[in-house]
Design a protein around this motif. Structure first.
Motif, PDB file in Angstrom:
ATOM      1  N   SER A  93     -26.847  29.895 -49.617  1.00 55.92           N
ATOM      2  CA  SER A  93     -25.597  30.221 -48.932  1.00 55.92           C
ATOM      3  C   SER A  93     -25.663  29.739 -47.496  1.00 55.92           C
ATOM      4  N   ALA A 117     -30.807  32.406 -53.461  1.00 50.53           N
ATOM      5  CA  ALA A 117     -29.346  32.405 -53.337  1.00 50.53           C
ATOM      6  C   ALA A 117     -28.929  32.568 -51.881  1.00 50.53           C
ATOM      7  N   ALA A 118     -29.602  33.473 -51.164  1.00 49.14           N
ATOM      8  CA  ALA A 118     -29.238  33.714 -49.765  1.00 49.14           C
ATOM      9  C   ALA A 118     -29.490  32.458 -48.926  1.00 49.14           C
ATOM     10  N   ASP A 135     -29.121  31.922 -58.170  1.00 45.51           N
ATOM     11  CA  ASP A 135     -29.284  33.224 -58.809  1.00 45.51           C
ATOM     12  C   ASP A 135     -30.344  33.172 -59.908  1.00 45.51           C
ATOM     13  N   GLU A 144     -12.122  36.683 -53.153  1.00 48.68           N
ATOM     14  CA  GLU A 144     -13.433  36.051 -53.335  1.00 48.68           C
ATOM     15  C   GLU A 144     -13.456  34.657 -52.719  1.00 48.68           C
ATOM     16  N   ARG A 170     -20.432  30.781 -53.453  1.00 46.37           N
ATOM     17  CA  ARG A 170     -20.223  31.006 -54.876  1.00 46.37           C
ATOM     18  C   ARG A 170     -19.322  32.203 -55.105  1.00 46.37           C
ATOM     19  N   SER A 171     -18.462  32.114 -56.107  1.00 45.46           N
ATOM     20  CA  SER A 171     -17.741  33.294 -56.573  1.00 45.46           C
ATOM     21  C   SER A 171     -18.174  33.566 -58.002  1.00 45.46           C
ATOM     22  N   TYR A 172     -17.947  34.795 -58.429  1.00 49.27           N
ATOM     23  CA  TYR A 172     -18.505  35.203 -59.713  1.00 49.27           C
ATOM     24  C   TYR A 172     -17.432  35.384 -60.773  1.00 49.27           C
ATOM     25  N   MET A 196     -13.730  34.912 -49.029  1.00 52.34           N
ATOM     26  CA  MET A 196     -15.096  35.232 -48.607  1.00 52.34           C
ATOM     27  C   MET A 196     -15.979  33.997 -48.633  1.00 52.34           C
ATOM     28  N   VAL A 197     -15.820  33.186 -49.662  1.00 53.36           N
ATOM     29  CA  VAL A 197     -16.621  31.965 -49.744  1.00 53.36           C
ATOM     30  C   VAL A 197     -16.259  31.032 -48.581  1.00 53.36           C
ATOM     31  N   ASN A 247     -16.546  40.249 -57.735  1.00 55.96           N
ATOM     32  CA  ASN A 247     -17.739  40.729 -57.050  1.00 55.96           C
ATOM     33  C   ASN A 247     -17.415  40.854 -55.562  1.00 55.96           C
ATOM     34  N   ILE A 248     -16.832  41.996 -55.205  1.00 54.75           N
ATOM     35  CA  ILE A 248     -16.422  42.222 -53.815  1.00 54.75           C
ATOM     36  C   ILE A 248     -16.970  43.571 -53.356  1.00 54.75           C
ATOM     37  N   PHE A 249     -16.559  44.019 -52.188  1.00 63.48           N
ATOM     38  CA  PHE A 249     -16.922  45.347 -51.700  1.00 63.48           C
ATOM     39  C   PHE A 249     -15.672  46.212 -51.830  1.00 63.48           C
ATOM     40  N   PRO A 250     -15.513  46.871 -52.981  1.00 63.09           N
ATOM     41  CA  PRO A 250     -14.228  47.498 -53.291  1.00 63.09           C
ATOM     42  C   PRO A 250     -13.819  48.602 -52.321  1.00 63.09           C
TER      43      PRO A 250
END
Lengths: 258, 321
Positions: A83, A79-80, A59, A163, A89-91, A166-167, A95-98
């Motif tokens: 990955s 960062a991409a 980042d 999170e 990474r988690s923040y 997702m990771v 940091n999700i898609f609410p």
């Protein structure tokens, strides 16, 4: 990855320095993350922990220093791209898609491993491999009962679990977790600690954390940072016994009386 | 709206649209034809604004480029071949969107809005200030393209009814196409970018490429609308590329409710319908239109497509008391 052996060094940062104008946020930070180990970054607010994890995740580009992942120099990767090689990474702030369901959050993460962007006529929900992977990771992160919930309504602790799921769905070999326990109750916190221990078996984890009890409960290696520099790095017993750490982080005896 | 009610609404709307030419009133057929063209245009922009989170304020450029292509690529006194002209015009719009997208997608937020506007204004002045397309006077498309394949002619665009059904068919196709795209892995990524682009990147998505794909696709579909507009009216002016048109189509999307394809269609119909009514009342129709838009944004922020859910909630609330 049956050949994966523990103690294999996955991520290695050498002498990372980051300047913001005249401010040196990180100076000569060297950390390693090995498979099967949890490495905790510890330090007071403003010590530069987030800057460090941001450099590791891509980042933030470092001003100086190198980062290698499984022997490959990844200092210049975004960062991409990081990955994609296996760093997840988690923040610190969730940091999700609410608006999406838990399943869709994790399915998107799984889809990132085999993107096929040109397939604009196939249905995403018919990609069985991504769905299966998502369900497995949701289960592994302990969210099995919440798969169909809209993620924005989950409790704070569950969102942190999401999170992690997702990771995991990105097949990350190294997990960079920025304060995964922040804002959690003691129950949730204990569950997360158990989860981290379980995940450690096959992966490498780097953790930024404030919760002392949790830190000493899970850490294999602790690096203490103060004012952007490394003060001490070693196993928990060494850190606990270190006079320098006690003075810098916990404050000296005198400072309490001043 | 639940899935069943939504499907019924769409089928009824389609049936009503299919019956329009039966009225025999060529004025209405042409008016609805234009609304259908604008519906395609609005859906193409909704892919960017409502689904990818890219507020483009220069979408008229791709509409206008395809419209000019239709006029300029057609033979002057003869009918061009529809099956070559349509892909050609749409291809040019897509190419323009791809090249412009390479630059504008490096910006975000307010800068993106301004840069898309700037590129569209450049395209506007190319046609306005150079003789390539007749300058500020515009250019005629004298003869409508022919749909003949070999010796067989499935339909005749010179016939208002045929033309109407051709446009309606394309509108339905564009709708079905976009719906499918949005369910695809590609489409899911676009919606993810709208929700949280940073997170998409940290999961390994090169979001720039996805946005470029969406921008190009939206430009191409905007080109479909522009081409049909040129065929429908037989006349193309630089005003088609002006920021007024970019603003109008943005208003259609907002009016209908962003992120909803049917909403974009409804928004286009509502906008053109209101324009028609207000224009018949006063030449200051834009004042009335502005008032309506402000009122809608204030009292119905989700747009017209959020109306059914609101009504249902109001009814249920009423029953509960």
């Amino acid at each position: 990855m049956s050949a994966a052996k523990t103690n294999e060094v996955l991520l290695e940062a050498k002498k990372l320095t980051r300047r913001f104008g005249g401010l040196v946020a990180n100076q000569d930070i060297s950390v390693t993350v090995a498979r099967g180990a949890i490495h905790v970054l510890l330090g007071p607010n403003g010590a530069g922990k987030s800057t460090c994890i941001n450099m590791l995740s891509g980042d933030l580009p470092p001003s100086e220093g190198t980062i290698t992942f499984m022997g490959r120099d990844i200092t210049g990767l975004s960062a991409a791209q990081r990955s994609r090689v296996g760093i997840g990474r988690s923040y610190q702030r969730t940091n999700i898609f609410p608006q999406f369901t838990v399943l869709e959050n994790v399915r998107l993460a799984a889809q990132s491993r085999n993107q096929q962007p040109w397939r604009i006529f196939s249905k995403a929900m018919e990609q069985k491999w991504a769905l299966d992977k998502a369900h497995a990771c949701i289960e592994e992160a302990g969210l099995g009962k919440r798969a169909d919930w809209v993620s924005g309504v989950l409790s704070h602790g569950e969102q942190r679990q999401l999170e992690i799921a997702m990771v995991l769905a990105t097949d990350a070999q190294v997990l960079l977790l920025d304060e995964p326990l922040a804002g959690m109750g003691s129950d949730e916190s204990a569950k997360m600690v158990e989860l981290l221990k379980k995940l450690r078996a096959t992966r490498g984890i780097l953790l930024v954390e404030h919760d002392m009890d949790a830190v000493f409960a899970v850490a294999d290696v602790i690096t203490v940072m103060v004012n952007g520099q490394m003060l001490e790095s070693g196993p928990p017993a060494q850190i606990r016994a270190s006079v320098a750490v006690q003075q810098a982080y916990l404050g000296t005896e005198e400072s309490f009386h001043v | 709206m639940n899935a069943q009610a939504s499907l019924i609404f769409k089928l009824v709307a389609l049936a009503v649209l299919a019956c329009v030419p039966l009225s025999g009133e060529s004025f209405y057929v042409e008016m609805i034809s234009k609304m259908l063209v604008m519906a395609i245009f609005a859906m193409s922009l909704d892919l960017l604004v409502g689904f990818t989170g890219l507020v483009s304020f220069g979408h008229a450029a791709y509409f206008g480029i395809a419209a000019y292509a239709a006029a300029l690529l057609s033979p002057k006194y003869d009918a061009g071949n529809l099956w070559l002209l349509l892909p050609g015009a749409v291809g040019l719009s897509a190419l323009a969107a791809f090249v412009i997208g390479l630059f504008v997608l490096r910006t975000k937020g307010i800068y993106f809005i301004m840069v898309t506007l700037a590129f569209a204004q450049m395209a506007y002045f190319v046609f306005h200030d150079t003789p390539v397309g007749g300058g500020s006077d515009g250019i005629y498309l004298n003869v409508k393209p022919s749909a003949a394949i070999g010796g067989w002619e499935p339909f005749d665009l010179g016939n208002g009814t045929h033309q109407y059904y051709f446009i309606l068919a394309l509108m339905v196709l564009v709708y079905l196409f976009l719906r499918r795209v949005l369910q695809s892995p590609f489409g899911r990524v676009l919606v993810g970018i709208k929700s949280n682009e940073h997170r998409m990147q940290s999961m390994g998505y090169l979001t720039y490429r996805y946005k470029l794909g969406a921008f190009t696709l939206a430009g191409a579909l905007g080109g479909v609308a522009g081409f049909l507009y040129a065929v429908l009216f037989g006349f193309v002016t630089p005003e088609l590329l002006s920021w007024h048109e970019s603003g109008n189509v943005l208003l259609m999307v907002i009016l209908g409710g962003m992120g909803n394809l049917v909403g974009a269609v409804v928004g286009a119909f509502a906008f053109e319908g209101m324009r028609g009514v207000f224009e018949s009342w006063t030449e200051h129709w834009q004042l009335l239109m502005g008032g309506v838009i402000v009122a809608l944004v204030l009292f119905l922020p989700g747009g017209l497509s959020s109306l059914p859910a609101r009504i249902r909630r109001a009814l249920q609330g009423g029953e509960a008391k």
